[in-house]
Design an enzyme around this catalytic site. Sequence first.
Site, PDB file in Angstrom:
ATOM      1  N   GLU A  96      46.212  27.838 -14.126  1.00 14.98           N
ATOM      2  CA  GLU A  96      47.719  28.460 -13.558  1.00 14.98           C
ATOM      3  C   GLU A  96      48.014  27.880 -12.170  1.00 14.98           C
ATOM      4  O   GLU A  96      49.110  27.847 -11.910  1.00 14.98           O
ATOM      5  CB  GLU A  96      47.321  29.961 -13.662  1.00 14.98           C
ATOM      6  CG  GLU A  96      47.534  30.430 -14.846  1.00 14.98           C
ATOM      7  CD  GLU A  96      45.859  30.844 -15.616  1.00 14.98           C
ATOM      8  OE1 GLU A  96      45.975  31.523 -16.843  1.00 14.98           O
ATOM      9  OE2 GLU A  96      45.112  30.151 -14.988  1.00 14.98           O
ATOM     10  N   GLU A 129      41.891  33.789 -20.890  1.00 18.83           N
ATOM     11  CA  GLU A 129      41.959  35.118 -20.577  1.00 18.83           C
ATOM     12  C   GLU A 129      41.705  36.185 -21.756  1.00 18.83           C
ATOM     13  O   GLU A 129      40.978  36.990 -21.899  1.00 18.83           O
ATOM     14  CB  GLU A 129      43.147  35.450 -19.959  1.00 18.83           C
ATOM     15  CG  GLU A 129      43.280  34.858 -18.450  1.00 18.83           C
ATOM     16  CD  GLU A 129      44.430  35.293 -17.680  1.00 18.83           C
ATOM     17  OE1 GLU A 129      44.441  35.935 -16.937  1.00 18.83           O
ATOM     18  OE2 GLU A 129      45.538  34.477 -18.135  1.00 18.83           O
TER      19      GLU A 129
END
Length: 694
Positions: A130, A110
Site C-alpha cells: 500500500e 489482510e
Amino acid sequence: MNIVSRDRCVSVRIDRQVAVITIDNPPINAGSHSVRAGLLDAVREAQAAPDVVAAVLIGAGKTFMAGSDISEFDKPIASPELPEVIAAITASRLSFVAAIHGSALGGGFELALGCDARVATMDAKLGLPEVTLGIIPGAGGTQHLPRLIPVAQAIEIAATGRRLSAAEALDLGIVDAVFADNLQDNAVTFAVNLAGRKRVLRDGDAIASSDDEIAAASAAALRRRNRPNVEQAIAMVKHALDMDVGSALKMEREIFQSLRTSSEAAALRHLFFAERQAPRVEGLKGVSRLPLHTVGVVGAGTMGSSIAIAIADAGLSVVTFDQSPAALQKANDRIAAHYSALVDKGHLDEASAGSRRARIRPASTLAEVAQTDLVLEAIIEDIDAKAELLAQLGELADEGTILATNTSYLDVDVLDGASGRSGQVVGLHFFNPAYRMKLLEIVRPAALSDPVLATALEFAKKLGKIPIVTRVGEGFVGNRIYAAYRRQCEFMLEEGALPQQIDEALEAFGMAMGPFAVGDMSGLDIAMHMRRRTAATRDTSARYVEIPDRLCEAGRLGRKTGAGYYRYPAGARKGLPDPIVDSLIAKASAEKGIERRAFSAEEIVRRAMAAIVGEADAILEEGIAQRPSDIDIALVNGFGFPAHLGGPLFWAARQDAVALAAASQEMIAMSGPGLKHGDVGRLLSRLQQHYPLG
C-alpha cells in the site's frame, strides 16, 4: 451447498465438513465490491450450516487475491468494505484457513491475516504494498501483522511494501505450512485439524521489539521512501503496542480513507495503471513471439556488462563479445565482482550468485555471439560504428535472429537499413545500470515486423522492465525531453543562476537529483559528444550555451575526473560548489553581454517544467510516444521525476491552464530565437481526453 454471489465471483462447496470458499475474479482475483459481497454472503451461509466445522478461502486460477480493486479508490467504496468481511470471519464460530498461491498482496494479505491460519504453495508471494500507492494498509494489516511477528519486522514489511516469499513467511511464522502441491486438499486437511480452535490475531498482544530495533526499521523504511504515508504506516504499526486494538483499527481505516483520496495517491495510481497500459500496442494481439532463450551482447563496456547481468538475472543465457580481448576480460571481472558484492551484502547466496554468473559466457568470435536468438549491440554511440557492426551481424546471424541496438539517440531507421535485415532490427535503450533501472525504451523503426516488436515486449517482461514503445526520433522520449530540460537550465546559468541554486530548487520540487549533479554523475563528455555529433545540423539562430563545453575543455568531466560543475574531494559523497565554476559561468555571461540577475526557486522550477511539458507536447504531436502516460513513465522511472506527482503530464493536467500557458510563454521569450517548442494549449486539450483534470 452452493453459494454464488451476484456477479458469480465467489462460490462455496463442502469437502469433509469444510466450506471451501473460492474467489473467482480473473485475472488477479482483485477484491472488488462483488468479491467482498460474495465473500460476506459465503461466510454467513457457511456459519449458518450446522454440518460445517471450518472453512478454507482460496483463489481460482493463478492467484489467491493480488490486492484490492484500486480502480474503486477514486470514489466512495461501496459496502461491504473489506474490514466488514474480515470482522465476519473473526466473529465466526468456524476456523478459517487462507490457502495462498500466487500472490496475497494488500487487501489479499489482510484477508489472509484475518483468518485463523494461513497455508501456502512454495511459489507464493505475500506483502503489504500500500505504501507504494500513497496509502497505508486499511483492513487490519498494521495491527494483525505485529501480533504475528515483532513490531520492528512488521514496520519493515508494512512501511516498505516489500514482498515475502513463502519460505520467508514460513520462517517468520506468518504462514503455518507450505505445500509443494495439492494446495486445496492440504488446506482442507489443515482446516479439519484446526476445527473448533479460533486463533484470532486481534485478540492477542503485539510482539514487542526494542526501541533501537524499532528506530532502525523506521529509519530504513524512510530512507527507501521518505513520504508522509510511510511515516503514518510506521506510526500505526507502533500503535499496536500502545492502543487497544479496536481503536487502532478504527484509526488505521480513517487514515487509509483520508490518504486514498489524496493527490499523491491519485498520482501513484495513475502510474500503476500507466505501467500496465504501456506494453499494449495496437495490432499486436495474437501476434506470435519468436524464440527467446539465449541473448548475445556485443560490447563489453560498463553498459554491455550491466545489460548482461540484467539478462542473466532474468534466467536467460548470455553470450558476450568484444573485439578487444582485454575489454572482454575486464567485463568478466566486473560481472564477477558484481555478484561477489551481492553475496557479501547478503542479497544473494553463493549458489544463486554462481548460477547467475554461469549463465554469462564470453565468446571468442563475433560469429559465435551471432548464433543466439537476439543479438544486442552495446558499443560506442557512433552511427557509423553501429551500422558497420549491424551489417556484420546481419550476414552472420541465423535467419530468425533478432538484431537490437542499445542506442540512446541515433536513427534506428538508418541502422535497420544498414543491417541488410530490414524489419528485424529493434532499438532497446537500457538505462544505466541496466540491472537496476526499470525503464526500457523499445524503439520501433518504420520497417519493424510485428513478431519482432512483440518479442521485444516479451523480452522486457522477462527482464522485469517497464517498457515504453517509441518511434524513431533524436533522443526518443526520455533523452529528448531531458535534453530540453537541461538546455533550459543551462540558459538560466547564463542569465544569473548557479548550478547549486538550480539543483537545490529542482530537488526541493521532488527531482531525485538536479540536472548538474546528474551531468557530473553521468560524465559531461557524454552530452559533449552528442553536441558535436549534431553540430552540423544545429540551427545557427538557436541559442547555444558554451559553459558545458568549457568545463570539458578544462578536463572537468564530472565525478570521474574529480571535478565538473562541482568539485569532488577524495571521499566526498556529494559534490561541493566550486568558485572556479562560478567564475567560468560569470565570464561566459559577460562575453555575451548578458547582465546576470537573481533567480528564485519558483522561477527555476517554472521554467524547467515549462521546457519539459512543451517538449512532451512536441513528441506527442510527432507521434514519437504512443500516449501521454508513456511520457510520465519514462520521466519517473528513467530520469528521477517525482513519482508522487504522477509524472510531468499528470502534473501538468492538474495545473491552472492560464498559469501554465503563461509559464510556457515566459520560457519561450527567455530562450531566444530558434527554440522549437510544443503548444501548451494543444497539450492540455490532449490531456483532457487522456486524464481526469484536477
